[in-house]
Design an enzyme around this catalytic site. Sequence first.
Site, PDB file in Angstrom:
ATOM      1  N   HIS A 135       0.831  -1.201   0.000  1.00  0.00           N
ATOM      2  CA  HIS A 135       0.000   0.000   0.000  1.00  0.00           C
ATOM      3  C   HIS A 135       0.870   1.257   0.000  1.00  0.00           C
ATOM      4  O   HIS A 135       1.222   1.794   1.043  1.00  0.00           O
ATOM      5  CB  HIS A 135      -0.882  -0.022   1.257  1.00  0.00           C
ATOM      6  CG  HIS A 135      -1.983   0.976   1.252  1.00  0.00           C
ATOM      7  ND1 HIS A 135      -3.215   0.707   1.828  1.00  0.00           N
ATOM      8  CD2 HIS A 135      -2.082   2.227   0.755  1.00  0.00           C
ATOM      9  CE1 HIS A 135      -3.999   1.778   1.690  1.00  0.00           C
ATOM     10  NE2 HIS A 135      -3.321   2.700   1.044  1.00  0.00           N
TER      11      HIS A 135
ATOM     12  N   HIS B 169       1.476   5.125  -2.055  1.00  0.00           N
ATOM     13  CA  HIS B 169       1.004   6.150  -2.993  1.00  0.00           C
ATOM     14  C   HIS B 169       2.227   6.838  -3.604  1.00  0.00           C
ATOM     15  O   HIS B 169       2.951   7.555  -2.910  1.00  0.00           O
ATOM     16  CB  HIS B 169       0.111   7.175  -2.283  1.00  0.00           C
ATOM     17  CG  HIS B 169      -1.144   6.581  -1.726  1.00  0.00           C
ATOM     18  ND1 HIS B 169      -2.280   6.420  -2.483  1.00  0.00           N
ATOM     19  CD2 HIS B 169      -1.427   6.095  -0.495  1.00  0.00           C
ATOM     20  CE1 HIS B 169      -3.225   5.863  -1.737  1.00  0.00           C
ATOM     21  NE2 HIS B 169      -2.734   5.644  -0.520  1.00  0.00           N
ATOM     22  N   LEU B 170       2.444   6.604  -4.890  1.00  0.00           N
ATOM     23  CA  LEU B 170       3.585   7.208  -5.586  1.00  0.00           C
ATOM     24  C   LEU B 170       3.188   8.477  -6.342  1.00  0.00           C
ATOM     25  O   LEU B 170       4.059   9.175  -6.873  1.00  0.00           O
ATOM     26  CB  LEU B 170       4.221   6.194  -6.539  1.00  0.00           C
ATOM     27  CG  LEU B 170       4.855   4.972  -5.861  1.00  0.00           C
ATOM     28  CD1 LEU B 170       5.448   4.031  -6.892  1.00  0.00           C
ATOM     29  CD2 LEU B 170       5.917   5.398  -4.850  1.00  0.00           C
TER      30      LEU B 170
ATOM     31  N   ASN C   7      -5.041   5.857  -7.054  1.00  0.00           N
ATOM     32  CA  ASN C   7      -5.669   7.193  -7.022  1.00  0.00           C
ATOM     33  C   ASN C   7      -4.715   8.277  -7.527  1.00  0.00           C
ATOM     34  O   ASN C   7      -4.374   9.234  -6.838  1.00  0.00           O
ATOM     35  CB  ASN C   7      -6.190   7.525  -5.622  1.00  0.00           C
ATOM     36  CG  ASN C   7      -5.119   7.495  -4.551  1.00  0.00           C
ATOM     37  OD1 ASN C   7      -4.071   6.892  -4.726  1.00  0.00           O
ATOM     38  ND2 ASN C   7      -5.400   8.150  -3.434  1.00  0.00           N
TER      39      ASN C   7
ATOM     40  N   HIS D  38     -10.959   0.007   1.085  1.00  0.00           N
ATOM     41  CA  HIS D  38     -10.818   1.134   2.009  1.00  0.00           C
ATOM     42  C   HIS D  38     -12.147   1.223   2.753  1.00  0.00           C
ATOM     43  O   HIS D  38     -13.136   1.714   2.211  1.00  0.00           O
ATOM     44  CB  HIS D  38     -10.534   2.404   1.202  1.00  0.00           C
ATOM     45  CG  HIS D  38     -10.511   3.658   2.005  1.00  0.00           C
ATOM     46  ND1 HIS D  38      -9.371   4.410   2.197  1.00  0.00           N
ATOM     47  CD2 HIS D  38     -11.496   4.323   2.664  1.00  0.00           C
ATOM     48  CE1 HIS D  38      -9.659   5.462   2.924  1.00  0.00           C
ATOM     49  NE2 HIS D  38     -10.946   5.437   3.219  1.00  0.00           N
TER      50      HIS D  38
ATOM     51  N   HIS E  77      -5.580  -0.755   5.834  1.00  0.00           N
ATOM     52  CA  HIS E  77      -5.351   0.061   7.042  1.00  0.00           C
ATOM     53  C   HIS E  77      -6.406  -0.076   8.151  1.00  0.00           C
ATOM     54  O   HIS E  77      -7.133   0.854   8.472  1.00  0.00           O
ATOM     55  CB  HIS E  77      -5.172   1.534   6.679  1.00  0.00           C
ATOM     56  CG  HIS E  77      -6.083   2.084   5.636  1.00  0.00           C
ATOM     57  ND1 HIS E  77      -7.458   1.910   5.620  1.00  0.00           N
ATOM     58  CD2 HIS E  77      -5.797   2.834   4.536  1.00  0.00           C
ATOM     59  CE1 HIS E  77      -7.960   2.525   4.576  1.00  0.00           C
ATOM     60  NE2 HIS E  77      -6.994   3.083   3.899  1.00  0.00           N
TER      61      HIS E  77
ATOM     62  N   ASP F 131       0.943   2.660   3.740  1.00  0.00           N
ATOM     63  CA  ASP F 131       0.030   3.720   3.298  1.00  0.00           C
ATOM     64  C   ASP F 131       0.798   5.038   3.151  1.00  0.00           C
ATOM     65  O   ASP F 131       0.333   6.104   3.545  1.00  0.00           O
ATOM     66  CB  ASP F 131      -1.154   3.880   4.252  1.00  0.00           C
ATOM     67  CG  ASP F 131      -2.283   4.716   3.654  1.00  0.00           C
ATOM     68  OD1 ASP F 131      -2.221   5.062   2.448  1.00  0.00           O
ATOM     69  OD2 ASP F 131      -3.229   5.048   4.400  1.00  0.00           O
TER      70      ASP F 131
ATOM     71  N   HIS G 191       2.423  14.466   0.562  1.00  0.00           N
ATOM     72  CA  HIS G 191       1.717  15.702   0.208  1.00  0.00           C
ATOM     73  C   HIS G 191       2.714  16.852   0.206  1.00  0.00           C
ATOM     74  O   HIS G 191       3.613  16.896   1.049  1.00  0.00           O
ATOM     75  CB  HIS G 191       0.603  16.018   1.217  1.00  0.00           C
ATOM     76  CG  HIS G 191      -0.523  15.031   1.208  1.00  0.00           C
ATOM     77  ND1 HIS G 191      -1.429  14.954   0.178  1.00  0.00           N
ATOM     78  CD2 HIS G 191      -0.893  14.091   2.106  1.00  0.00           C
ATOM     79  CE1 HIS G 191      -2.315  14.005   0.446  1.00  0.00           C
ATOM     80  NE2 HIS G 191      -2.010  13.458   1.605  1.00  0.00           N
TER      81      HIS G 191
END
Length: 430
Positions: free
Chosen positions: A53, A55-56, A87, A174, A227, A305, A309
């Site tokens: 899990h 996020h790239l 996403n 999720h 998660h 996860d 940002h």
Amino acid sequence: MSIVIKGARILGGEPADILIEDGVVARIGQDLTGDETVEAAGLIALPGLVDLHTHLREPGREDAETVETGTRAAALGGYTAVHAMANTSPVADTAGVVEQVWRLGQEAGHCDVQPVGAVTEGLAGERLAELGAMADSAARVRVFSDDGKCVSDAVLMRRALEYVKAFDGVVAQHAQEPRLTAGAQMNEGAVSGRLGLTGWPAVAEEAIIARDCLLAAHVGSRLHVCHVSTAGSVEIIRWAKSKGWDVTAEVTPHHLLLTDDLVEDSPVGAYNPIYKVNPPLRTRADVEALRAALADGTIDVVATDHAPHPVEDKETEWAAAAMGMIGLETALRVVQEAMVDTGLLDWAGVAERMSYAPARIGRLAGHGRPIEAGSPANITLYDASVREEVDPGSYASKSRNTPYEGRTLPGRVVATFLRGRPTVLDGKLA
């Protein structure tokens, strides 16, 4: 070229030499020789870590992270493979997008990137995405998730579970009932009441997990729960597993260590958005339940996860701040703090939950294999004896939204090998 790793303690056992030839572990023994030597006395050798899990952010949010920077961070954290969530912008809901992400991972070369396909078109929760086309693509997608959003429509979730059976896929949910979390800002409880923030009830997670376990059992499919954050969720998953249903679950490092008290009482005061995350930080009782569940196998996997940002999305007022924390470069250290140093897991248990199980769930060939003769040489060397302050300024990740800044954590990843090729040596990118 051959490499000998000298004196490493495989899974914390007795020191041994590991001979790597042609990307494979050739021998394990004493007094082995090779073309190059990596001194590993006192270091723990783990199979290369696998994250289910991550996020790239690429394509679309390269201001937060790219495949290049994210996989650098992964290698520095001891990872040899990561699953990149869907996403992005555009959403990874077609064969073309997942193949783009997969190829970017190959070009970067710091770790393997396995794309996760969206369950629904555009993450909109209305129509199934091209699940079969993504499964048949060059990326060979086997994990599908609308992570960041819940597949809240029960009929659609059933159809997805039925569809992925054809290619041994898994739907990673999720779990967040959207109507119960409208406007929610943090865990519903005493702290949210004192701070005047809209609460995020545990039942919003638990209700979806219960529904989806029943759906998975009904259609005979695989369900993975992303998660997990509450004690109630643990009990539902434990019940589902007791029935023999094919349900797996993950917990994040931050949910194993941090609590909702930090929103009120952090080192820089209340309402610090660094602690704003989805699902939210929960209570100490929830943390203890999650640790126990990871220890007894009710929860199968630690997954980061990793949610980068840019500064402007986090350093703002609480209500406007983005949800998420980065975690690739600290995950193993947090697991040592929460699980190993507390006696809940040994290093073999860490290998199961951070390498073997995630590779098995993701059907990721060539990863999650024991360090033994004939296995791909995906290896992490870790110094568990040190304690160091977390300095996000030294991170390879493009973002800096870590909740551990200034905190002292145990351990240090010294080296990472991907199919015998060092991606990290002496704690630095090779």
